[in-house]
Design an enzyme around this catalytic site. Sequence first.
Site, PDB file in Angstrom:
ATOM      1  N   SER A 117      43.439  41.838  42.650  1.00 30.22           N
ATOM      2  CA  SER A 117      42.833  43.380  42.492  1.00 30.22           C
ATOM      3  C   SER A 117      41.862  42.954  41.343  1.00 30.22           C
ATOM      4  O   SER A 117      42.246  42.523  40.843  1.00 30.22           O
ATOM      5  CB  SER A 117      44.095  44.205  42.766  1.00 30.22           C
ATOM      6  OG  SER A 117      45.102  43.941  43.661  1.00 30.22           O
TER       7      SER A 117
ATOM      8  N   ASP B 141      48.584  48.471  35.365  1.00 31.57           N
ATOM      9  CA  ASP B 141      48.150  48.067  36.557  1.00 31.57           C
ATOM     10  C   ASP B 141      48.257  49.267  37.645  1.00 31.57           C
ATOM     11  O   ASP B 141      48.911  48.860  38.309  1.00 31.57           O
ATOM     12  CB  ASP B 141      49.255  47.500  36.885  1.00 31.57           C
ATOM     13  CG  ASP B 141      49.091  45.547  36.426  1.00 31.57           C
ATOM     14  OD1 ASP B 141      47.856  45.083  35.353  1.00 31.57           O
ATOM     15  OD2 ASP B 141      49.538  44.937  35.657  1.00 31.57           O
TER      16      ASP B 141
ATOM     17  N   MET C 216      45.893  39.808  27.877  1.00 31.52           N
ATOM     18  CA  MET C 216      46.929  40.330  27.360  1.00 31.52           C
ATOM     19  C   MET C 216      47.371  41.695  26.598  1.00 31.52           C
ATOM     20  O   MET C 216      48.016  40.927  26.292  1.00 31.52           O
ATOM     21  CB  MET C 216      47.402  39.104  27.366  1.00 31.52           C
ATOM     22  CG  MET C 216      47.283  37.426  28.515  1.00 31.52           C
ATOM     23  SD  MET C 216      46.975  38.533  30.199  1.00 31.52           S
ATOM     24  CE  MET C 216      48.026  36.908  30.376  1.00 31.52           C
ATOM     25  N   ARG C 217      46.647  42.586  26.674  1.00 24.99           N
ATOM     26  CA  ARG C 217      47.219  43.476  26.105  1.00 24.99           C
ATOM     27  C   ARG C 217      47.570  44.671  26.626  1.00 24.99           C
ATOM     28  O   ARG C 217      46.060  45.202  27.131  1.00 24.99           O
ATOM     29  CB  ARG C 217      45.777  44.225  24.818  1.00 24.99           C
ATOM     30  CG  ARG C 217      46.166  42.913  23.435  1.00 24.99           C
ATOM     31  CD  ARG C 217      45.756  43.275  22.595  1.00 24.99           C
ATOM     32  NE  ARG C 217      45.786  44.750  21.554  1.00 24.99           N
ATOM     33  CZ  ARG C 217      46.472  44.465  21.269  1.00 24.99           C
ATOM     34  NH1 ARG C 217      47.404  43.306  20.698  1.00 24.99           N
ATOM     35  NH2 ARG C 217      47.417  46.010  20.427  1.00 24.99           N
ATOM     36  N   VAL C 218      47.955  45.653  26.361  1.00 22.90           N
ATOM     37  CA  VAL C 218      48.176  46.468  27.020  1.00 22.90           C
ATOM     38  C   VAL C 218      47.388  48.428  26.163  1.00 22.90           C
ATOM     39  O   VAL C 218      47.559  47.310  24.702  1.00 22.90           O
ATOM     40  CB  VAL C 218      49.950  47.771  26.819  1.00 22.90           C
ATOM     41  CG1 VAL C 218      49.764  48.986  27.933  1.00 22.90           C
ATOM     42  CG2 VAL C 218      50.258  46.582  27.961  1.00 22.90           C
TER      43      VAL C 218
ATOM     44  N   ASN D 244      39.586  46.242  35.459  1.00 22.13           N
ATOM     45  CA  ASN D 244      40.519  44.893  34.888  1.00 22.13           C
ATOM     46  C   ASN D 244      40.852  43.763  36.020  1.00 22.13           C
ATOM     47  O   ASN D 244      41.017  44.784  37.259  1.00 22.13           O
ATOM     48  CB  ASN D 244      41.988  45.613  34.486  1.00 22.13           C
ATOM     49  CG  ASN D 244      42.851  44.670  33.965  1.00 22.13           C
ATOM     50  OD1 ASN D 244      42.893  43.795  33.264  1.00 22.13           O
ATOM     51  ND2 ASN D 244      44.362  44.671  33.918  1.00 22.13           N
TER      52      ASN D 244
ATOM     53  N   ASP E 165      43.993  52.800  34.266  1.00 15.19           N
ATOM     54  CA  ASP E 165      44.118  54.043  33.581  1.00 15.19           C
ATOM     55  C   ASP E 165      45.557  53.843  32.447  1.00 15.19           C
ATOM     56  O   ASP E 165      45.447  52.893  32.247  1.00 15.19           O
ATOM     57  CB  ASP E 165      44.736  55.472  34.596  1.00 15.19           C
ATOM     58  CG  ASP E 165      45.701  54.854  34.781  1.00 15.19           C
ATOM     59  OD1 ASP E 165      46.335  53.716  34.709  1.00 15.19           O
ATOM     60  OD2 ASP E 165      45.855  55.625  36.216  1.00 15.19           O
ATOM     61  N   GLU E 166      46.066  54.589  32.141  1.00 13.99           N
ATOM     62  CA  GLU E 166      47.045  54.535  31.123  1.00 13.99           C
ATOM     63  C   GLU E 166      48.572  54.371  31.440  1.00 13.99           C
ATOM     64  O   GLU E 166      48.853  53.414  30.421  1.00 13.99           O
ATOM     65  CB  GLU E 166      47.031  55.808  30.208  1.00 13.99           C
ATOM     66  CG  GLU E 166      46.133  56.368  29.972  1.00 13.99           C
ATOM     67  CD  GLU E 166      46.468  57.833  28.700  1.00 13.99           C
ATOM     68  OE1 GLU E 166      47.230  58.121  28.267  1.00 13.99           O
ATOM     69  OE2 GLU E 166      45.018  58.399  28.074  1.00 13.99           O
TER      70      GLU E 166
ATOM     71  N   ASN F  81      37.293  33.751  34.531  1.00 20.38           N
ATOM     72  CA  ASN F  81      37.285  34.742  35.062  1.00 20.38           C
ATOM     73  C   ASN F  81      35.372  35.434  34.443  1.00 20.38           C
ATOM     74  O   ASN F  81      35.039  35.462  34.584  1.00 20.38           O
ATOM     75  CB  ASN F  81      37.769  36.037  35.135  1.00 20.38           C
ATOM     76  CG  ASN F  81      38.750  36.051  36.047  1.00 20.38           C
ATOM     77  OD1 ASN F  81      38.538  35.944  37.515  1.00 20.38           O
ATOM     78  ND2 ASN F  81      40.051  35.444  35.870  1.00 20.38           N
TER      79      ASN F  81
ATOM     80  N   GLY G 244      39.596  32.152  29.950  1.00 19.27           N
ATOM     81  CA  GLY G 244      38.329  32.035  30.577  1.00 19.27           C
ATOM     82  C   GLY G 244      37.490  31.826  31.603  1.00 19.27           C
ATOM     83  O   GLY G 244      35.972  32.630  31.331  1.00 19.27           O
TER      84      GLY G 244
ATOM     85  N   GLU H  82      40.446  35.300  43.280  1.00 14.35           N
ATOM     86  CA  GLU H  82      39.728  36.682  41.386  1.00 14.35           C
ATOM     87  C   GLU H  82      38.458  35.980  40.725  1.00 14.35           C
ATOM     88  O   GLU H  82      37.169  36.899  40.265  1.00 14.35           O
ATOM     89  CB  GLU H  82      40.277  36.480  40.277  1.00 14.35           C
ATOM     90  CG  GLU H  82      42.236  36.821  40.687  1.00 14.35           C
ATOM     91  CD  GLU H  82      42.434  35.947  39.197  1.00 14.35           C
ATOM     92  OE1 GLU H  82      42.336  36.311  37.977  1.00 14.35           O
ATOM     93  OE2 GLU H  82      43.859  35.499  39.322  1.00 14.35           O
TER      94      GLU H  82
ATOM     95  N   HIS I  46      43.832  41.612  37.944  1.00 14.23           N
ATOM     96  CA  HIS I  46      45.266  41.857  38.196  1.00 14.23           C
ATOM     97  C   HIS I  46      45.737  40.729  39.484  1.00 14.23           C
ATOM     98  O   HIS I  46      45.222  41.087  40.086  1.00 14.23           O
ATOM     99  CB  HIS I  46      46.086  42.699  39.095  1.00 14.23           C
ATOM    100  CG  HIS I  46      47.537  42.824  38.416  1.00 14.23           C
ATOM    101  ND1 HIS I  46      48.616  42.701  37.095  1.00 14.23           N
ATOM    102  CD2 HIS I  46      48.249  42.933  39.603  1.00 14.23           C
ATOM    103  CE1 HIS I  46      49.462  42.389  37.559  1.00 14.23           C
ATOM    104  NE2 HIS I  46      49.740  43.056  38.495  1.00 14.23           N
TER     105      HIS I  46
HETATM  106  C1  GRF Z   1      43.840  35.858  36.058  1.00 18.47           C
HETATM  107  O1  GRF Z   1      45.035  35.016  36.545  1.00 18.47           O
HETATM  108  C2  GRF Z   1      44.036  36.847  35.552  1.00 18.47           C
HETATM  109  O2  GRF Z   1      43.959  37.940  36.763  1.00 18.47           O
HETATM  110  C3  GRF Z   1      45.022  37.493  34.487  1.00 18.47           C
HETATM  111  O3  GRF Z   1      44.719  36.447  33.777  1.00 18.47           O
HETATM  112  C4  GRF Z   1      44.322  35.482  33.900  1.00 18.47           C
HETATM  113  C5  GRF Z   1      43.126  35.222  33.395  1.00 18.47           C
HETATM  114  O4  GRF Z   1      42.363  33.971  33.791  1.00 18.47           O
HETATM  115  N1  GRF Z   1      45.347  38.920  34.021  1.00 18.47           N
HETATM  116  P1  GRF Z   1      41.699  33.211  32.431  1.00 18.47           P
HETATM  117  O5  GRF Z   1      41.436  33.735  31.151  1.00 18.47           O
HETATM  118  O6  GRF Z   1      40.641  34.404  33.402  1.00 18.47           O
HETATM  119  O7  GRF Z   1      41.138  32.329  33.045  1.00 18.47           O
END
Ligand code: GRF
Length: 218
Positions: A137, A146, A91-93, A108, A142-143, A16, A14, A175, A110
């Site tokens: 990014s 990425d 981490m889920r689709v 999202n 969308d479906e 981000n 977490g 990010e 990436h």
């Molecule tokens: C980040 O690198 C993000 O781009 C990817 O998973 C990581 C998550 O990091 N999808 P955090 O949980 O925000 O530290």
Amino acid sequence: MSKAALGVLISGSGTNLQAIIDAIEAGKLAAEIKIVVSNKPGVMGLERAEKHGIPTAVIPHRGKSREEFDAELVEILKAAGVELAVMAGFMRVVTAVFLRAFSHRVMNIHPAILPSFPGVDAQGQAFAAGVKLAGCSVMFIDEGVDTGPVIIQAAVPVLPDDTADTLRARIIQQEHRIFPEAIRLYAEGKLEWRGDKLVVHGAEADAQAALVNPPIPE
Ligand code: GRF
């Protein structure tokens, strides 16, 4: 100005999420995190939310179809009054069940300059490919995996002594800058959908600016 009502979805550390919390608390982002939802119990991101008095929920995914999981997620987000769902290391689709309920309202992040290196371990993919610029990014999803329209991107150099891990660390710093900025653009009404196309209004980049790596000597 009214605040954007966010639901932040996480699966792990977490950082981000923390960057978004910090931007809000610093008065740089007119938003409110209504709830943080994790598909994994006990993760650091949940602790971060609790520390800042943000409500949390855990939705375990085992033994459920993706659609069942997403239906639960939608219910929790709607009950919390969420307008924009933000996937921050989630981490889920997700399925159409979720995307239909939050149409054009799921962001999202990436860790690559899309459309290069979609999917898992984007930083490792970039490192292995030997590219000289990498980055990250923020997009609406969308479906596809990425594939949604990009809102903002940042580029970083790949240095000769890098490992996948040092590159990862350089990317995640960016990010933490671009995710709150993407949400700010949303909160300030700068993201305009024209059908399925996204128009990003706001400050224009310097047309002459370029990040060249290796750098060209002066
Ligand atoms: C980040 O690198 C993000 O781009 C990817 O998973 C990581 C998550 O990091 N999808 P955090 O949980 O925000 O530290």
